[in-house]
Motif scaffolding. Structure first.
Motif, PDB file in Angstrom:
ATOM      1  N   THR A   1    -125.906   9.731  79.070  1.00 21.10           N
ATOM      2  CA  THR A   1    -125.546  10.934  79.820  1.00 21.10           C
ATOM      3  C   THR A   1    -126.215  12.167  79.206  1.00 21.10           C
ATOM      4  O   THR A   1    -126.504  12.206  78.012  1.00 21.10           O
ATOM      5  CB  THR A   1    -124.022  11.137  79.824  1.00 21.10           C
TER       6      THR A   1
ATOM      7  N   ASP B   1    -124.704   7.052  75.397  1.00 17.62           N
ATOM      8  CA  ASP B   1    -124.489   6.306  76.634  1.00 17.62           C
ATOM      9  C   ASP B   1    -125.452   6.710  77.742  1.00 17.62           C
ATOM     10  O   ASP B   1    -125.326   6.253  78.883  1.00 17.62           O
ATOM     11  CB  ASP B   1    -123.052   6.510  77.109  1.00 17.62           C
TER      12      ASP B   1
ATOM     13  N   THR C   1    -130.124  13.471  75.611  1.00 21.05           N
ATOM     14  CA  THR C   1    -129.078  12.584  76.106  1.00 21.05           C
ATOM     15  C   THR C   1    -128.205  12.099  74.952  1.00 21.05           C
ATOM     16  O   THR C   1    -128.601  12.109  73.778  1.00 21.05           O
ATOM     17  CB  THR C   1    -129.679  11.383  76.826  1.00 21.05           C
TER      18      THR C   1
END
Length: 556
Positions: free
Chosen positions: A472, A470, A467
């Motif tokens: 994502t 943030d 990831t």
């Protein structure tokens, strides 16, 4: 039962230096002995084709099997395809030694002073036999007739030196005195390593090196000076060079040195089973080598003596190319006792048919192990666990036993193969099979993973989550770049910050496959990346496909 152990520290100074006539050796060789022993155990006809397998490959075969096109090194399926009526047996040193005892007893009854090099090969001093029978030719005929009487064929050779006599026996030649070097000169240099009872295991590597140097005949190797051999090769090459030049070696024993050390062991009841005798022999072997280690000596020629309840003494000498270890001593004691007990039982299967035979008279009430010849242990290279380099052999035996219990494919070893990823570069082959890779590792393989290779390659490749800061998910875009900078990696319930990475490297391999084929091997659209984790010295090799990252390997 009373057991004696006697160890000598060296030769007595009263021994005279043997003359060339005294050194003459007769060698008796039984061809294809493992196959002959297997055929005798199965009670097969003399011309029935037989092969002996080890690790699913032929290690010995009978003459009729060779006539059908079978050779050593063939796999079992190929051998059976060439000869469907083939009898297949597994290698069994105990069976070979047990079946060889009647042959040794027949030769010993004709000429005393027999020494066993291995099952299927024995030697004896030629001087006494030649004087008793009139000549070496007549002695060889008498020995051959004695061996034939027990239903075994043999070849006999004689020469000034032991190794030359063994090679002469393979050709049924009686080499005249002083002509050993001329007899050996035209033979292939591979003959120096053909007999395991006289050559160390590394002799095969020496022969290969001599071939690459252009020394194809024994005479070519013998033409080198001892200084040239000693400065270029190892200690075994020096021994091989002496063999090639037919120079004096240690002859078969003619006298027994006085005992220097002795250990007595009392055991009751008398031994009448092979397993009990093997247990006692194992105990004796350990104690013997403890005494040898204390005397800084190692045994190269071992005398095994057994006394029966009827007062009969049985003795046999075992000669070895390398100093005996505790395990190899125990093996020879077990083989010899097995041969004695089995041979005596077969010779008199029913005591009622012989009123003079006491059924308890063949039990063993005394056992003696006597080192007839020793060498200084300072010259030995001890292994990590105190043995003389037998760790590899012990590991091999353990793997073969596991393979025999669980099947041929139960034990596999890795072979370096060709490929672009770490999984493709490993080919697992059954232990004992030819180590043939699935692909040639010498090819260029453009786009392969850069060195160094991962220290650990995972079989089931666990899925992980990569990831950004943030939260994502991070993947690779069409231009071959990350969609965002990796910040964290989650593996199961744990997660680590990412401190660095290398890649990504898109893969255009296996465009025809789907993500579920070949154990998640790389497919079209796959990508690799190396990830460094914070607070961990390991680096992960990730393989991504179908939108998910998987751990393919670990760098430690």
């Amino acid at each position: 039962m009373t057991i004696w152990l006697k160890v000598i520290r060296g030769r007595s100074s009263r021994w005279p230096v043997p003359s060339p006539e005294d050194r003459r050796v007769l060698a008796v060789w039984c061809p294809d002995w493992p196959a002959a022993a297997a055929a005798a155990a199965a009670r097969l006809a003399p011309l029935h084709p037989v092969v002996v397998l080890h690790a699913n490959r032929v290690v010995a075969c009978s003459a009729s099997a060779r006539a059908a096109g079978i050779r050593r090194g063939l796999r079992r399926r190929e051998a059976q395809a060439r000869c469907p009526e083939l009898h297949v047996a597994q290698a069994d040193p105990d069976r070979d030694a047990r079946a060889f005892e009647p042959v040794v007893a027949a030769v010993a009854a004709t000429v005393p002073g027999v020494e066993v090099l291995r099952p299927g090969l024995l030697v004896l001093a030629a001087r006494g036999a030649a004087r008793y029978f009139g000549s070496e030719e007549v002695a060889a005929e008498q020995i051959s007739d004695a061996v034939s009487a027990v239903g075994v064929g043999c070849r006999i050779g004689s020469a000034d030196e032991l190794s030359t006599a063994v090679l002469a026996a393979r050709r049924a030649a009686l080499v005249p005195a002083g002509e050993g070097a001329a007899f050996l000169a035209p033979l292939p240099v591979s003959e120096l390593a053909i007999e395991p009872a006289l050559a160390a295991p590394e002799r095969v590597e020496l022969v290969d090196l001599l071939h690459r140097l252009g020394l194809r005949r024994i005479g070519d190797f013998a033409a080198l000076t001892p200084a040239e051999v000693a400065s270029r090769f190892g200690a075994d090459a020096i021994r091989a060079h002496r063999c090639a030049r037919a120079e004096p070696e240690r002859p078969p024993s003619a006298d027994r040195p006085a005992p220097d050390l002795a250990v007595d062991y009392v055991c009751d009841p008398p031994i009448d089973r092979v397993d009990a005798a093997a247990f006692a022999g194992r105990l004796l072997a350990v104690r013997l080598h403890e005494r040898l280690a204390a005397a800084v000596a190692a045994c190269t020629r071992l005398l095994v003596v057994a006394e029966t309840a009827s007062g009969e003494q049985l003795s046999r000498i075992w000669r070895c190319a390398e100093p005996l270890t505790a395990d190899s001593t125990a093996d020879r004691v077990r083989w010899q006792l097995d041969g004695w007990l089995t041979h005596r039982a077969l010779r008199n299967p029913d005591p009622d048919h012989d009123p003079d035979l006491d059924p308890t008279g063949s039990t063993i009430v005394g056992l003696r192990l006597e080192p007839v010849e020793v060498v200084a242990a300072a010259a030995l290279q001890l292994g990590l666990w105190g043995g003389v380099g037998e760790e590899d052999e012990r590991a091999r035996r353990a793997l073969v036993r596991v393979q025999g219990l669980l099947g041929g494919d139960s034990v596999r070893i890795g072979v370096l193969s060709g490929g672009r990823g770490p999984v493709e570069r490993i080919t697992l082959v059954p232990f004992g099979d030819e180590r043939v890779p699935a692909a040639d590792p010498a090819l260029p393989w453009p786009g392969k993973l850069p060195q160094p290779a991962p220290a650990v390659v995972l079989g089931p490749q666990p899925a992980v989550e990569l990831t950004a800061a943030d939260g994502t998910g991070v993947w690779v875009c069409d231009r071959g770049l990350f969609t965002a900078e990796p910040a964290r990696l989650r593996w199961g319930s744990k997660q680590w910050p990412v401190t660095g990475w290398a890649g990504p490297w898109p893969l255009d391999d296996r465009w025809w496959a789907t993500p579920t084929e070949a154990d998640a091997a790389p497919v079209e659209g796959s990508v690799r990346v190396q990830i460094q984790l914070d607070g961990d010295t390991r680096v992960l090799l990730l393989l991504g496909y179908a939108g998910t990252w998987h751990v393919e390997g670990l760098y430690e």
